[in-house]
Design a protein around this motif. Structure first.
Motif, PDB file in Angstrom:
ATOM      1  N   CYS A  43       0.869  -1.191   0.000  1.00  0.00           N
ATOM      2  CA  CYS A  43       0.000   0.000   0.000  1.00  0.00           C
ATOM      3  C   CYS A  43       0.899   1.233   0.000  1.00  0.00           C
ATOM      4  O   CYS A  43       1.680   1.448   0.928  1.00  0.00           O
ATOM      5  N   LYS A  74       0.545   3.548   2.997  1.00  0.00           N
ATOM      6  CA  LYS A  74       1.253   3.023   4.159  1.00  0.00           C
ATOM      7  C   LYS A  74       2.763   3.345   4.050  1.00  0.00           C
ATOM      8  O   LYS A  74       3.415   3.684   5.034  1.00  0.00           O
ATOM      9  N   TYR A  91      -3.221   1.356  10.338  1.00  0.00           N
ATOM     10  CA  TYR A  91      -3.459   2.746   9.939  1.00  0.00           C
ATOM     11  C   TYR A  91      -4.935   3.012   9.609  1.00  0.00           C
ATOM     12  O   TYR A  91      -5.292   4.123   9.241  1.00  0.00           O
TER      13      TYR A  91
END
Ligand code: SF4
Length: 169
Positions: free
Chosen positions: A21, A24, A163
């Motif tokens: 990601c 991220k 997150y």
């Protein structure tokens, strides 16, 4: 090596997050860390610490890459908890092989060890991988030097990502 990446000191985690990601990746590069309380991360650390106990672990090279352990015949090993997201693991290890090659260490191959699944995956640099890694490095630099995190769509892995609370409030 492409001159534009000669100064970049990217870690294996950054390469891994690029595939996992990119948002991220940005959080991580900006020291926004929320992993400490995540059970999955804790389990991953536990598996790492209690597997392959006889091997020397976490070999730090240049303060840039950290190889889990090195076996016989120049085989480097990365220990992972689950194979649900295999591509990031594969590219992390390919990057380590690439990194060692830049330092003049030839003939290195890799294995991803999934002790919980009793599975081992072989990793080698294939045709075109060197160039792909260099392109990825340029792109990672673009992402992490951007003032804002990239926009991403909600993915399956968001459910177990630490997150989540700041991405999807
Ligand atoms: S919650 Fe989803 S979009 Fe946000 S960082 Fe995690 S994986 Fe990426």
């Amino acid at each position: 090596m492409d001159n534009s990446i000669a100064h970049l000191k990217l870690t294996g985690t950054q390469i891994n997050y690029y595939f996992l990601c990119q948002r991220k990746l940005w959080y991580f590069a900006h020291d926004i860390q929320m992993e400490q309380n995540n059970d999955a991360v804790y389990l991953g650390k536990l598996i790492h610490e209690t597997s392959y106990e006889r091997e020397k672990k976490e070999i730090d090279i240049d303060g840039t890459i950290k190889i889990d352990f090195i076996g016989k015949d120049r085989v480097i090993h990365e220990v992972k908890k689950s194979d649900k997201v295999e591509e990031p693991h594969i590219w992390q290890l390919k990057y380590y092989i690439w990194y060692l090659k830049q330092k003049g260490v030839e003939g290195v191959t890799g294995k991803i060890n999934y002790p919980k699944l009793k599975k081992i995956l072989d990793v080698v640099l294939e045709n075109g991988d060197m160039e792909k890694i260099e392109t990825i490095m340029v792109d990672i630099n673009r992402i992490i030097t951007s003032p804002l995190p990239p926009v991403v769509n909600r993915m399956k892995i968001c459910k177990s990502c630490s997150y989540g609370d700041i991405c999807w409030v």
